[in-house]
Design a protein around this motif. Sequence first.
Motif, PDB file in Angstrom:
ATOM      1  N   LEU A  58       2.410   1.759  -3.531  1.00 19.35           N
ATOM      2  CA  LEU A  58       1.435   2.295  -4.486  1.00 19.35           C
ATOM      3  C   LEU A  58       1.078   3.743  -4.167  1.00 19.35           C
ATOM      4  O   LEU A  58       0.878   4.551  -5.079  1.00 19.35           O
ATOM      5  N   SER A  59       1.021   4.070  -2.889  1.00 19.89           N
ATOM      6  CA  SER A  59       0.762   5.462  -2.503  1.00 19.89           C
ATOM      7  C   SER A  59       1.902   6.369  -2.960  1.00 19.89           C
ATOM      8  O   SER A  59       1.662   7.474  -3.469  1.00 19.89           O
ATOM      9  N   ALA A  60       3.133   5.919  -2.777  1.00 15.49           N
ATOM     10  CA  ALA A  60       4.291   6.706  -3.200  1.00 15.49           C
ATOM     11  C   ALA A  60       4.300   6.875  -4.717  1.00 15.49           C
ATOM     12  O   ALA A  60       4.576   7.968  -5.227  1.00 15.49           O
TER      13      ALA A  60
ATOM     14  N   THR B   8       0.832  -1.202   0.000  1.00 13.71           N
ATOM     15  CA  THR B   8       0.000   0.000   0.000  1.00 13.71           C
ATOM     16  C   THR B   8       0.867   1.254   0.000  1.00 13.71           C
ATOM     17  O   THR B   8       0.571   2.212  -0.723  1.00 13.71           O
ATOM     18  N   ASP B   9       1.937   1.230   0.786  1.00 10.82           N
ATOM     19  CA  ASP B   9       2.839   2.386   0.824  1.00 10.82           C
ATOM     20  C   ASP B   9       3.521   2.610  -0.523  1.00 10.82           C
ATOM     21  O   ASP B   9       3.668   3.743  -0.976  1.00 10.82           O
TER      22      ASP B   9
ATOM     23  N   GLY C  82       1.704   6.810  -6.716  1.00 10.32           N
ATOM     24  CA  GLY C  82       0.626   7.748  -7.042  1.00 10.32           C
ATOM     25  C   GLY C  82       1.018   9.186  -6.771  1.00 10.32           C
ATOM     26  O   GLY C  82       0.701  10.090  -7.550  1.00 10.32           O
ATOM     27  N   LEU C  83       1.728   9.421  -5.678  1.00 11.03           N
ATOM     28  CA  LEU C  83       2.177  10.772  -5.349  1.00 11.03           C
ATOM     29  C   LEU C  83       3.182  11.283  -6.378  1.00 11.03           C
ATOM     30  O   LEU C  83       3.104  12.437  -6.814  1.00 11.03           O
TER      31      LEU C  83
END
Length: 61
Positions: free
Chosen positions: A5-7, A2-3, A9-10
Amino acid sequence: MTDLLSALGLVLAIEGALYAAFPGPMRRALAAIGSQPENALRRTGMLALVLGVVLVWLVRG
């Protein structure tokens, strides 16, 4: 995961904002990067890698 994919996306959001806000300067920057020698790009990439890892380590520590 999750981290990660979040990174990702950012990163995409920030790069997209730069291209949307400054398309001309971004095009010139990419052209300038294309004319740089490989060693300079490699050193810059390694520096960005180290700074990114250190930043994540400090924040997530």
